[in-house]
Motif scaffolding. Structure first.
Motif, short mmCIF file in Angstrom:
data_model
loop_
_atom_site.label_atom_id
_atom_site.label_comp_id
_atom_site.label_asym_id
_atom_site.label_seq_id
_atom_site.Cartn_x
_atom_site.Cartn_y
_atom_site.Cartn_z
N ILE A 248 -31.63 9.54 7.07
CA ILE A 248 -30.92 10.23 8.47
C ILE A 248 -30.30 9.54 9.22
O ILE A 248 -29.16 9.78 9.74
N PHE A 249 -30.91 8.34 9.80
CA PHE A 249 -30.79 7.69 10.89
C PHE A 249 -30.23 6.36 10.53
O PHE A 249 -29.59 5.49 11.40
N ARG A 250 -29.68 5.90 9.44
CA ARG A 250 -29.28 4.64 8.74
C ARG A 250 -27.89 4.13 9.63
O ARG A 250 -27.74 3.09 9.79
N LYS A 251 -27.14 5.21 9.58
CA LYS A 251 -25.57 4.98 10.08
C LYS A 251 -25.90 4.38 11.48
O LYS A 251 -24.86 3.67 11.80
N ALA A 252 -26.58 4.57 12.16
CA ALA A 252 -26.87 4.10 13.54
C ALA A 252 -27.27 2.92 13.67
O ALA A 252 -26.90 1.91 14.36
N SER A 253 -27.81 2.14 12.45
CA SER A 253 -28.11 0.89 12.35
C SER A 253 -27.08 -0.11 11.47
O SER A 253 -27.06 -1.22 11.27
N HIS A 254 -25.92 0.71 11.13
CA HIS A 254 -24.99 -0.04 10.18
C HIS A 254 -24.28 -1.00 11.01
O HIS A 254 -24.08 -0.95 12.55
N ASP A 255 -24.26 -2.24 10.50
CA ASP A 255 -23.69 -3.45 11.40
C ASP A 255 -24.54 -4.00 12.40
O ASP A 255 -24.06 -4.63 13.17
N LYS A 256 -25.83 -3.64 12.52
CA LYS A 256 -26.54 -3.83 13.54
C LYS A 256 -27.69 -4.48 12.98
O LYS A 256 -28.24 -5.42 13.17
N ASP A 257 -28.72 -3.39 12.46
CA ASP A 257 -30.25 -3.99 12.14
C ASP A 257 -30.17 -3.65 10.86
O ASP A 257 -30.27 -2.31 10.29
N MET A 258 -30.44 -4.63 9.82
CA MET A 258 -30.55 -4.46 8.31
C MET A 258 -31.75 -3.88 7.92
O MET A 258 -31.75 -2.69 6.94
N SER A 259 -32.81 -3.96 8.70
CA SER A 259 -33.99 -3.23 7.96
C SER A 259 -33.87 -1.72 8.18
O SER A 259 -34.19 -0.81 7.31
N GLU A 260 -33.61 -1.24 9.44
CA GLU A 260 -33.34 0.22 9.39
C GLU A 260 -32.17 0.90 8.53
O GLU A 260 -32.36 2.03 8.53
N PHE A 261 -31.11 -0.09 8.27
CA PHE A 261 -30.24 0.32 7.48
C PHE A 261 -30.42 0.45 5.76
O PHE A 261 -30.14 1.49 5.22
N CYS A 262 -31.19 -0.48 5.50
CA CYS A 262 -31.24 -0.63 3.90
C CYS A 262 -32.58 -1.33 3.45
O CYS A 262 -32.82 -1.49 2.31
N GLU A 263 -33.68 -1.24 4.08
CA GLU A 263 -34.93 -2.12 3.74
C GLU A 263 -35.45 -1.34 2.67
O GLU A 263 -36.21 -1.70 1.64
N ALA A 264 -35.35 -0.01 2.49
CA ALA A 264 -36.25 0.87 1.68
C ALA A 264 -35.57 0.25 0.08
O ALA A 264 -36.58 0.34 -1.01
N TYR A 265 -34.42 0.14 0.01
CA TYR A 265 -33.91 -0.49 -1.51
C TYR A 265 -33.79 -1.91 -1.52
O TYR A 265 -33.57 -2.40 -2.74
N LEU A 266 -33.52 -2.63 -0.46
CA LEU A 266 -33.28 -4.07 -0.27
C LEU A 266 -34.53 -4.53 -0.87
O LEU A 266 -34.50 -5.64 -1.67
N VAL A 267 -35.51 -4.31 -0.03
CA VAL A 267 -36.95 -5.24 -0.27
C VAL A 267 -37.20 -5.21 -1.69
O VAL A 267 -37.66 -6.66 -2.01
N PRO A 268 -37.30 -4.22 -2.35
CA PRO A 268 -37.83 -4.57 -3.90
C PRO A 268 -36.87 -5.36 -4.74
O PRO A 268 -37.48 -5.70 -5.83
N LEU A 269 -35.94 -5.57 -4.42
CA LEU A 269 -34.68 -6.51 -4.98
C LEU A 269 -35.23 -8.02 -4.76
O LEU A 269 -34.57 -8.72 -5.47
N ILE A 270 -35.82 -8.22 -3.81
CA ILE A 270 -35.89 -9.44 -3.32
C ILE A 270 -37.23 -10.01 -3.81
O ILE A 270 -38.44 -9.80 -3.18
N ARG A 271 -37.32 -10.66 -5.21
CA ARG A 271 -38.57 -11.04 -5.87
C ARG A 271 -38.23 -11.99 -6.86
O ARG A 271 -36.96 -12.15 -7.54
N THR A 272 -39.18 -12.77 -6.98
CA THR A 272 -39.23 -13.85 -8.28
C THR A 272 -40.22 -13.37 -9.37
O THR A 272 -41.04 -12.53 -9.14
#
Ligand SMILES: [Zn+2]
Length: 388
Positions: A248-272
């Motif tokens: 709902i609120f991710r657009k407010a974080s666009h170009d500002k705060d990465m965690s609130e913008f995309c962490e739900a799908y970014l974090v699982p990709l950062i793995r080895t």
């Protein structure tokens, strides 16, 4: 092209050890005051540092390369899994995050042959905020599966505000280090810390954007975890928002705060192959996290959410973060339990104004929205909005 090369490990003196690599611009003058990226920790933790792969040296250089529209080449090996996820998916998430970031070629010299290590450290970052304490409560106090139970806590100097690369950052880093160490001691958990100079890139990028700040601190945090990838098997990242709130609120974080913008799908990709990052807490609203820990003695003694952090280490009781936490405690009838760590009198004089602010921000800001919902769910009276 941006090239990252010459990975090495060395002692820096004063009991510290560092992994470091050069970052070099081959087709443009570098606007950055630094020519290397490093991660530094105490000599006694030296065997945790990964000096065989460039895994920790990928995310921030990629952001930098995409910002300057330069290809990125890593002159060494990284995890095959990390390479796959960055090459296929992460670049697109970066592009969606900021219009300043453009697709570039990303190449490496080869891949490490690391195998899964299920028996290493299960870690989490220690801070005294609600998100971090709720994650530690769930996965240290309550966790039933041994491999998923937190067995060490970490503190990283990775952010513009607590980086060792500037004087005020150094002071804040020291203060928080001592504070977080106390919480780890109270929990009887091993405590490790590490610093990096990655925030220096963020400072220059903000200047190049004319002061329009953009946060790179989360990818710096993930890089710190990967720098200790020899020993860390899994690591909990405490989420800011719920899955639904991020939608709902991710657009407010666009170009500002990465965690609130995309962490739900970014974090699982950062793995080895060796290290898994787990985003924890998206299943709860902030008020629900607070409810889980409200009777925990550690929270009562150490909870610290304040933006201003008065010198005595308490919470001011009147900044926005204090207010949102205290309103939830008021609704739960737990204000008195937290009178040792918050200035409750200051809160009481500001609470009416804050409750009205929550009503005005309903459906516009996540934490104010959930406080209004929390009051309604508990039949707790809220004031009426003044007519304009
Ligand atoms: Zn405060």
């Amino acid at each position: 092209m941006v090239e990252v090369s010459n990975l090495r490990r060395y002692n820096t003196g004063k009991g510290m050890v560092r992994i470091e690599a050069d970052i070099n611009f081959t087709e443009m003058d570098s606007p950055y005051p630094l020519k290397t990226i490093y991660f530094e920790t105490k000599e006694e933790y030296a065997d945790m540092l990964d000096d065989e792969s460039y895994n920790a040296f990928v995310l921030v250089p990629l952001f930098v390369a995409m910002f300057h529209k330069q290809d990125l080449h890593i002159c060494g090996k990284i995890s095959r899994q990390l390479y796959h996820n960055v090459k296929c998916y992460v670049w697109k998430i970066f592009c969606d995050y900021s219009p300043n970031l453009a697709p570039v070629n990303f190449t490496v010299d080869g891949f490490t042959e690391s195998k899964e290590n299920n028996n290493g450290i299960t870690g989490a970052s220690i801070s005294s905020g609600v998100d971090a304490l709720a994650t530690i409560y769930d996965h240290f106090i309550c966790e039933e599966i041994p491999n998923y139970k937190i067995n060490a806590l970490f503190y990283f100097g990775h952010d513009r505000k607590n980086s060792p690369t500037n004087k005020s950052g150094q002071n804040r880093f020291r203060t928080l280090l001592l504070k977080n160490q106390k919480v780890a001691q109270a929990l009887n958990l091993p405590f490790y810390y590490l610093v990096t100079n990655l925030s220096a890139f963020n400072i220059v990028i903000n200047k190049l954007r004319g002061g329009n700040t953009i946060s790179m601190s989360y990818i710096a945090l993930y890089s710190c975890i990967l720098s200790l990838g020899r020993k860390i098997s899994r690591y909990y990242i405490a989420s800011a928002l719920t899955y639904e709130q991020e939608k709902i609120f991710r657009k407010a974080s666009h170009d500002k705060d990465m965690s609130e913008f995309c962490e739900a799908y970014l974090v699982p990709l950062i793995r080895t192959e060796q290290t898994e990052l787990i985003l924890d807490g998206c299943q709860y609203r902030r008020v629900e996290k607070l409810k889980r820990i409200v009777d925990w003695d550690i929270a009562r003694k150490f909870l610290n959410v304040c933006w201003f952090n008065p010198p005595d280490g308490s919470n001011c009781g009147e900044c926005l973060k204090c207010l949102r936490t205290l309103l939830a405690l008021e609704i739960m009838g737990k204000l008195d339990d937290y009178s040792d760590v918050f200035d409750i009198e200051k809160y009481k004089s500001s609470s009416l104004k804050y409750k009205r602010l929550c009503l005005r921000k309903y459906n516009k800001a996540p934490f104010e929205t959930e406080n209004v919902d929390f009051a309604r769910e508990n039949n707790y009276p809220m004031p009426t909005l003044e007519k304009k």
